[in-house]
Design an enzyme around this catalytic site. Sequence first.
Site, PDB file in Angstrom:
ATOM      1  N   ALA A  60      33.723  39.062  43.912  1.00 18.94           N
ATOM      2  CA  ALA A  60      32.804  38.887  42.766  1.00 18.94           C
ATOM      3  C   ALA A  60      31.918  37.642  42.898  1.00 18.94           C
ATOM      4  O   ALA A  60      30.721  37.689  42.628  1.00 18.94           O
ATOM      5  CB  ALA A  60      33.606  38.829  41.462  1.00 18.94           C
ATOM      6  N   ASP A 105      38.432  40.370  46.822  1.00 13.33           N
ATOM      7  CA  ASP A 105      37.691  40.603  45.589  1.00 13.33           C
ATOM      8  C   ASP A 105      36.538  39.613  45.669  1.00 13.33           C
ATOM      9  O   ASP A 105      36.705  38.410  45.504  1.00 13.33           O
ATOM     10  CB  ASP A 105      38.588  40.324  44.379  1.00 13.33           C
ATOM     11  CG  ASP A 105      37.834  40.388  43.056  1.00 13.33           C
ATOM     12  OD1 ASP A 105      36.587  40.304  43.073  1.00 13.33           O
ATOM     13  OD2 ASP A 105      38.480  40.510  42.004  1.00 13.33           O
ATOM     14  N   TYR A 122      19.278  62.220  43.647  1.00 11.75           N
ATOM     15  CA  TYR A 122      20.726  62.305  43.391  1.00 11.75           C
ATOM     16  C   TYR A 122      21.510  61.926  44.641  1.00 11.75           C
ATOM     17  O   TYR A 122      22.502  61.213  44.577  1.00 11.75           O
ATOM     18  CB  TYR A 122      21.098  63.727  42.955  1.00 11.75           C
ATOM     19  CG  TYR A 122      22.525  63.841  42.465  1.00 11.75           C
ATOM     20  CD1 TYR A 122      22.823  63.718  41.109  1.00 11.75           C
ATOM     21  CD2 TYR A 122      23.576  64.043  43.355  1.00 11.75           C
ATOM     22  CE1 TYR A 122      24.129  63.797  40.654  1.00 11.75           C
ATOM     23  CE2 TYR A 122      24.885  64.114  42.908  1.00 11.75           C
ATOM     24  CZ  TYR A 122      25.160  63.996  41.562  1.00 11.75           C
ATOM     25  OH  TYR A 122      26.458  64.066  41.116  1.00 11.75           O
ATOM     26  N   PHE A 147      42.356  38.659  39.158  1.00 14.73           N
ATOM     27  CA  PHE A 147      41.661  38.708  37.870  1.00 14.73           C
ATOM     28  C   PHE A 147      42.377  39.708  36.943  1.00 14.73           C
ATOM     29  O   PHE A 147      43.096  40.572  37.409  1.00 14.73           O
ATOM     30  CB  PHE A 147      40.195  39.109  38.084  1.00 14.73           C
ATOM     31  CG  PHE A 147      39.416  39.117  36.798  1.00 14.73           C
ATOM     32  CD1 PHE A 147      39.224  37.939  36.095  1.00 14.73           C
ATOM     33  CD2 PHE A 147      38.915  40.291  36.273  1.00 14.73           C
ATOM     34  CE1 PHE A 147      38.543  37.948  34.884  1.00 14.73           C
ATOM     35  CE2 PHE A 147      38.222  40.297  35.072  1.00 14.73           C
ATOM     36  CZ  PHE A 147      38.034  39.122  34.375  1.00 14.73           C
ATOM     37  N   ASP A 148      42.138  39.590  35.639  1.00 16.51           N
ATOM     38  CA  ASP A 148      42.930  40.410  34.699  1.00 16.51           C
ATOM     39  C   ASP A 148      42.736  41.916  34.864  1.00 16.51           C
ATOM     40  O   ASP A 148      43.688  42.675  34.785  1.00 16.51           O
ATOM     41  CB  ASP A 148      42.715  39.977  33.238  1.00 16.51           C
ATOM     42  CG  ASP A 148      41.286  40.073  32.783  1.00 16.51           C
ATOM     43  OD1 ASP A 148      40.391  40.126  33.641  1.00 16.51           O
ATOM     44  OD2 ASP A 148      41.042  40.104  31.565  1.00 16.51           O
ATOM     45  N   HIS A 172      43.401  40.990  25.075  1.00 16.12           N
ATOM     46  CA  HIS A 172      42.475  39.947  24.602  1.00 16.12           C
ATOM     47  C   HIS A 172      41.159  40.500  24.069  1.00 16.12           C
ATOM     48  O   HIS A 172      40.533  39.901  23.210  1.00 16.12           O
ATOM     49  CB  HIS A 172      42.205  38.928  25.712  1.00 16.12           C
ATOM     50  CG  HIS A 172      41.598  39.504  26.946  1.00 16.12           C
ATOM     51  ND1 HIS A 172      42.288  40.338  27.784  1.00 16.12           N
ATOM     52  CD2 HIS A 172      40.359  39.395  27.467  1.00 16.12           C
ATOM     53  CE1 HIS A 172      41.504  40.688  28.781  1.00 16.12           C
ATOM     54  NE2 HIS A 172      40.332  40.148  28.615  1.00 16.12           N
ATOM     55  N   LYS A 195      28.140  39.495  39.031  1.00 19.87           N
ATOM     56  CA  LYS A 195      28.224  38.046  39.273  1.00 19.87           C
ATOM     57  C   LYS A 195      27.262  37.714  40.412  1.00 19.87           C
ATOM     58  O   LYS A 195      26.063  37.589  40.180  1.00 19.87           O
ATOM     59  CB  LYS A 195      29.662  37.633  39.613  1.00 19.87           C
ATOM     60  CG  LYS A 195      30.584  37.600  38.400  1.00 19.87           C
ATOM     61  CD  LYS A 195      31.170  38.938  38.110  1.00 19.87           C
ATOM     62  CE  LYS A 195      32.298  38.897  37.129  1.00 19.87           C
ATOM     63  NZ  LYS A 195      32.743  40.245  36.753  1.00 19.87           N
TER      64      LYS A 195
HETATM   65  N1  F0G Z   1      37.139  40.387  39.817  1.00 22.85           N
HETATM   66  C1  F0G Z   1      36.842  39.173  39.324  1.00 22.85           C
HETATM   67  C2  F0G Z   1      37.211  37.952  40.089  1.00 22.85           C
HETATM   68  C3  F0G Z   1      36.185  39.069  38.093  1.00 22.85           C
HETATM   69  O1  F0G Z   1      35.915  37.869  37.610  1.00 22.85           O
HETATM   70  C4  F0G Z   1      35.841  40.263  37.397  1.00 22.85           C
HETATM   71  C5  F0G Z   1      35.164  40.201  36.120  1.00 22.85           C
HETATM   72  C6  F0G Z   1      36.161  41.497  37.964  1.00 22.85           C
HETATM   73  C7  F0G Z   1      36.815  41.519  39.179  1.00 22.85           C
HETATM   74  C8  F0G Z   1      35.829  42.796  37.287  1.00 22.85           C
HETATM   75  O2  F0G Z   1      34.485  43.058  37.397  1.00 22.85           O
HETATM   76  O3  F0G Z   1      33.626  43.010  35.054  1.00 22.85           O
HETATM   77  O4  F0G Z   1      32.336  44.090  36.891  1.00 22.85           O
HETATM   78  O5  F0G Z   1      34.379  45.149  36.037  1.00 22.85           O
HETATM   79  N2  F0G Z   1      35.052  39.160  35.465  1.00 22.85           N
HETATM   80  C9  F0G Z   1      34.319  38.962  34.253  1.00 22.85           C
HETATM   81  C10 F0G Z   1      34.559  37.586  33.755  1.00 22.85           C
HETATM   82  C11 F0G Z   1      34.440  40.031  33.243  1.00 22.85           C
HETATM   83  O6  F0G Z   1      34.131  37.304  32.622  1.00 22.85           O
HETATM   84  O7  F0G Z   1      35.124  36.759  34.469  1.00 22.85           O
HETATM   85  P1  F0G Z   1      33.667  43.875  36.258  1.00 22.85           P
END
Ligand code: F0G
Length: 446
Positions: free
Chosen positions: A205, A203, A60, A112-113, A438, A246
């Site tokens: 990713a 960010d 843990y 990102f969204d 979406h 990613k």
């Molecule tokens: N930042 C970026 C640039 C992303 O593309 C994503 C996720 C996230 C943050 C959030 O990360 O999904 O692990 O919570 N992008 C995916 C996509 C979902 O399809 O582009 P997450």
Amino acid sequence: MVEEIYQSTKEEREKWIEEKDYNLFNLESEKVFIDLLTDSGTGAMSDKQWAEIMTGDESYAGSRSFHQLKNTVNKITGFDYLLPTHQGRAAENVLFSALVKEGDVVPGNSHFDTTKGHIEFRKAHAIDCTIDEAFDSEIIHPFKGNIDLNKLEKVYKEYGKEKIPFTLITITCNSSGGQPVSIENIRNVRELSNQYQIPVFFDGARFAENAYFIKEREEEFKNDTIKEIVLEMFSNGDGMTMSSKKDGLVNIGGFIALNDKELYQKCGNFGIIYEGFLSYGGLAGRDLAALSQGLDEATEYSYLKSRISQVEYLGNKLIEYGIPIQQPIGGHAIFIDAVKFLPNISREEFPAQTLGIELYKEGGIRGVEIGTILADRDPETRENRYPKLELLRLAIPRRTYLQSHMDYIAACLKNLFDRRHEISSGYEITWEADILRHFTVKLKKK
Ligand code: F0G
């Protein structure tokens, strides 16, 4: 791993998508032949990662796997403090809980969204300072993810450090087409932000893909290894959020990495209530171990070259067919300019969503709309927000599909393109959620 996929008929697909209110997210995966919905968590793990799954430490607190990951993150990013989270948006939630308050603004290249969602959920504003070239799909610019320093400085002057908790650089910039940010731009953002005493976060990713483009396109770095470039990128920031799904090459996971101990402690408190104890953050020990190995593999040039060349191969075929795509070709996906592809569909009828539905019906291929539906309504006026680009994204999962799959995708798109003038009506919304609509939106034919 090898997985069986089912090739359905056009009639079946027409029926299935209608039953699912024309929302591609609602389709069961068995009803999809080639799934390009996302490159997030959909890649294949390596033999070495699977070996880590077998030997992960499930304690843990203070597990060996956590320390292994912490060392890798430190070695690769240079950041000292690590907080695992269950995915990227969870990292955003934890970090923003500590830093973002009502009325704040967070500038950056296109967020990102989910990032924008987490900012707006806190009644703060995300401000897009991406360079204008990013929004013309035909302009060739090597770093279309770059931040426009004039736009950024304008925001700094207007709001000042009291209202700006940090600037966020998303690498690569998903919303503008998987486009990279140069080190030159990162350094300039850092310098300007230092003048205004505003922290800089990443960010990250797709940070490794960003480093690949830097090696290929930025003269100063052509002889550096990807790992050296990654360290240089992150040396210009105070911390990062990461979606490990990613460039972590795992199916689930995320983290926050930071330099500042006090901020780490503050985030840690939120981490514990939202995610789990400091050393696992919503993940199993074996997930942390597989991620440690994945980060190491993702920052190797040979892997990145084969991954990004596959995306390029598909993109070049589409260009050859005259299909309008965002250029230069991005790292993780092909972005099709739906307004140009479907000239008979007005913005009010969601051309990118329409193209996504047509492509599914044509070949069982699932992409995702990066356009007006994704952009949500303005939180204050509740009007639709029409982004500069209306795109259908075809995200390529890592280490999953073959060249023959790419050929099939290109052939289906060519068929559609040849009969694009016959597609003359789009869709209207019959139900939508207040935020991130979406995922669950319901549509009907116009
Ligand atoms: N930042 C970026 C640039 C992303 O593309 C994503 C996720 C996230 C943050 C959030 O990360 O999904 O692990 O919570 N992008 C995916 C996509 C979902 O399809 O582009 P997450």
